[in-house]
Write a protein that holds these residues in place. Structure first.
Motif, short mmCIF file in Angstrom:
data_model
loop_
_atom_site.label_atom_id
_atom_site.label_comp_id
_atom_site.label_asym_id
_atom_site.label_seq_id
_atom_site.Cartn_x
_atom_site.Cartn_y
_atom_site.Cartn_z
N SER A 72 0.84 -1.19 0.00
CA SER A 72 0.00 0.00 0.00
C SER A 72 0.88 1.24 0.00
CB SER A 72 -0.91 0.00 1.23
OG SER A 72 -1.66 1.20 1.30
N GLU B 241 -7.75 -7.77 -8.10
CA GLU B 241 -9.05 -7.63 -7.44
C GLU B 241 -9.33 -6.16 -7.11
OE1 GLU B 241 -10.62 -10.27 -7.49
OE2 GLU B 241 -9.19 -11.93 -7.42
N ARG B 242 -10.58 -5.88 -6.75
CA ARG B 242 -10.97 -4.50 -6.47
C ARG B 242 -10.22 -3.91 -5.29
NH1 ARG B 242 -17.57 -4.14 -7.36
NH2 ARG B 242 -17.55 -4.64 -9.61
N ASP B 243 -9.84 -4.77 -4.33
CA ASP B 243 -9.11 -4.28 -3.15
C ASP B 243 -7.61 -4.22 -3.39
OD1 ASP B 243 -8.43 -6.94 -3.20
OD2 ASP B 243 -8.98 -7.34 -1.10
#
Length: 714
Positions: A161, A221-223
């Motif tokens: 992140s 994936e979306r996350d």
């Protein structure tokens, strides 16, 4: 900067002149000549800057490319050995560091847009990417939220992140030694059933698992997470680079099968590798090692696997070593002009020949890639990128230069004195371009086909470089044949050879001079035609002299002296499991050393050199082990239960950098260090025989964990 730092830290940095502090030099990768060895490129989202990873200078060069020119405007200290770059969607870049665990997020300070000439400033923020360093490829998602980092020591991709919130990195296993990653944006998947339209496709992440010889394809994936591999592409050799060619705007989506529309490569996945077949030396000369692009067409909409893969030996192949003019050898990088309309009118694919110092620019078609001219660039180009105005830039690793080629460049020249003098070509220095010492020139020879100028890609024969089997001086995970295929054995690393004589599994030669002579004589073609003279030839080496390219001629003896000088200086790569600067073992590693000393040090000796000399004092042993200065081999031959390649046994490999040497044993039959320990029994007649894996284990789980920790620290 502490290795364990996890809290984001911001610096405001002014222009830093060349010659600053170099952690890379301290680690043994830099030289007293302060070569910077540019390694990666990224174009800023605003299009006015190019970022360059100066690997052995530990800096990020910033190049202003506005108004059709190019000049270095900043060199920003970032980390130890910046290895890979990914542009951020709103400007700036993320840096993956080879010898530093944290990523670096570099953004432009206030007032920088449009004001680079007045003195740029950049903010550098450290982002936690887990405790291991050794990072290589990197990609950033379209929103700039996550970085996808190839982690060879972990065997997969870290999902980091970038928001500075301290979220621990996630991890997805992909395969053995991932080196490169690339994101493919999502989009319309094409026509659906009954004339309808399929839903928008998910973004994909491609991962080249270098030693595992696979490319895995994962859905994003979306996350920001990654799925397990939805497709695994197996190749005979490592994939060095890849790119997906965009479709022409006028070309509608198609459900066509693997062969697509003939010459057109729109939508196809290009894999840069060596030939997609096993190696052979049945006729003495090497076969199966040319530089090729494998073409995998996009699957029809709705298919589970994104690309149509006919399988090994059945794929469409473009052999760039066999181009009629200006062949390309060692395809270390390629790029497509997905978002460069000015360039797309003339070219859309750029491919570099790292072993031939040239750049091929072409439209995305089979005939264009085979017939379009190639431009000479700097020495050993390893990265390439399109600029928004259609220019193409290469990072020339062994001349400390960048080469900018205009889309109007239509008449390349092979005259080394003129190359780079055309208005269509600009050479920009980002370090010290001079390569004058024997070691410098040996490095050029190691990475260039100039070492074997008489070799030809004629029919089954191959044109290649030392780096074709020893990328970065390491291994390629292939079993290589001896002359007439008498035996096949795993490649050994060329890193940290000093003190580990004799070389090769046969236990000879035992000096660097003899080793250099062996390399030339075993890889030069022509032994059948001129057995007494085929390996006694001069070599013309292209080097930078001031602001010009020139040619120096090395005699057969000078060739060997240069190669031996370089080979003796290739450093060991620091273990990614050891924090930079650590000089003592941890308690588990220390217990592992005790087990190793008792059971393994007979073959893998705890001495500075196999040539003898005094023993290492106990107080210095841990420091010398972590610095890669212990031989960890011997000068004898042993039959330990692996295939014996010569009379009396094999010379044991040095365990310097053993964490990176998988697969293990002379036949590559142990894929991991855990598998090595499964077959290790010091009390058995043959210590590493396959049958040991089914016998009672000599070490309990706690001892195994400690021994593994010790081996990974080497």
């Amino acid at each position: 900067m502490p290795h364990s730092l996890t809290v984001p830290l911001v610096f405001l940095l002014a222009v830093v002149p060349p010659g600053g502090i170099s952690a890379g030099a301290m680690a043994g990768w830099g030289t007293r000549h302060q070569h910077t060895r540019p390694r990666a490129l990224a174009v800023d989202a605003r299009g006015d800057l190019v970022y360059v990873a100066l690997s052995t200078a530990d800096r990020l060069a910033v190049v202003d490319v506005a108004a059709g020119g190019a000049r270095v405007v900043a060199q920003v200290p970032v980390c130890a050995f910046p290895d890979a770059l990914a542009a951020l969607p709103l400007g700036g870049v993320v840096v993956a560091c080879r010898f530093d665990a944290g990523l670096r997020v570099v953004t432009r300070g206030e007032g920088v847009p449009g004001g680079v000439r007045e003195g740029p400033r950049f903010q550098v923020r450290v982002v936690d990417a887990g405790p291991e360093h050794g990072h290589q490829g990197i990609a950033v998602d379209g929103a700039g939220r996550f970085a996808y980092v190839a982690s060879p020591p972990r065997g997969g991709v870290k999902i980091v992140s970038l928001d500075g919130g301290g979220t621990p990195p996630r991890f997805v296993a992909t395969g053995l030694s991932p080196h490169s990653v690339q994101l493919i944006p999502g989009g319309p998947a094409g026509p659906g059933a009954a004339g309808g339209h399929a839903p928008r496709s998910s973004p994909l992440l491609l991962v080249s698992n270098f030693i595992g010889h696979t490319v895995t394809v994962h859905r994003v994936e979306r996350d920001g997470g990654l799925s397990a591999a939805v497709q695994t592409i197996h190749t005979e050799a490592p994939v060095l680079a890849f790119a997906v060619v965009p479709r022409e705007p006028s070309a509608p989506p198609t459900n066509e099968p693997a062969l697509g529309r003939g010459d057109d490569l729109g939508g196809a996945l290009l894999l840069a590798t060596h030939e997609d077949r096993s190696l052979s030396r049945a006729n003495i000369s090497v076969e199966g090692l040319d530089s090729v692009l494998l073409v995998l067409r996009r699957s029809a909409a709705g298919q589970t696997r994104p690309f149509v893969d006919p399988g090994t030996g059945k794929r469409q192949t473009i052999n760039l070593s066999e181009r009629k003019r200006d062949p390309l050898v060692q395809i270390d990088a390629l790029a497509v002009a997905a978002d460069a309309p000015a360039a797309a009118a003339a070219v859309a694919v750029a491919v570099v020949g790292a072993g031939t110092d040239n750049l091929l620019t072409a439209k995305p078609g089979l005939s264009a890639l085979l017939d379009s001219p190639a431009w000479p660039v700097g020495a050993h180009p390893v990265a390439v990128a399109f600029l928004g105005d259609g220019r193409i830039v290469t990072a020339d690793h062994l001349s400390d230069t960048l080469t900018f080629v205009s889309p109007t460049a239509v008449a390349p020249t092979r005259d080394p004195g003129r190359a780079g003098s055309s208005p269509a070509v600009q050479t920009v220095s980002v370090g010290n371009p001079q390569r004058a010492t024997p070691a410098d020139r040996g490095e050029l020879l190691f990475y260039s086909r100039a070492l074997v100028p008489n070799n030809v890609a004629d029919g089954p024969l191959s044109v290649y470089t030392c780096a074709a089997c020893h990328a970065d001086g390491e291994i390629d995970g292939r079993r290589h044949p001896s002359k007439r295929n008498r035996f096949f054995s795993m490649t050994k690393s060329c890193r940290g050879l000093r003190g580990t004589e004799p070389f090769l599994s046969l236990g000879k030669p035992d000096t660097f001079a003899a080793f250099a002579d062996n390399i030339v004589s075993t890889h030069a073609q022509g032994a059948l035609d001129a057995p007494d003279t085929f390996d006694r030839y001069p070599v013309s080496l292209r080097v930078r002299a001031g602001a010009r390219w020139t040619t120096v001629k090395l005699s057969p003896r000078a060739v060997r002296v240069a190669l031996a000088s370089y080979m003796s200086r290739i450093p060991v790569e620091p273990s990614p499991f050891v924090a930079p600067g650590r000089r003592t073992l941890t308690e588990p590693e220390r217990r592992g050393l005790a087990t190793f000393r008792e059971n393994c040090a007979g073959c893998h000796q705890l001495s500075r050199s196999t040539l003898g000399g005094r023993a290492i004092p106990p107080r210095e042993l841990e420091r010398e082990l972590l610095a890669g200065k212990v031989a960890l081999t011997s000068a004898r031959l042993y039959d330990v239960g692996t295939p014996v390649l010569g009379a009396g046994g094999n010379n044991p490999p040095s365990l310097r950098g053993v964490w990176a040497a998988a697969p293990y044993f002379s036949d590559g039959s142990a894929p991991t260090l855990e598998a090595v320990l499964d077959r290790t029994n010091p009390n058995a007649p043959k210590v590493h025989a396959p049958e040991n894996a089914t016998a009672p284990r000599p070490f309990d789980e706690a001892v195994r964990r400690d021994l593994l920790a010790f081996l990974r620290a080497l």
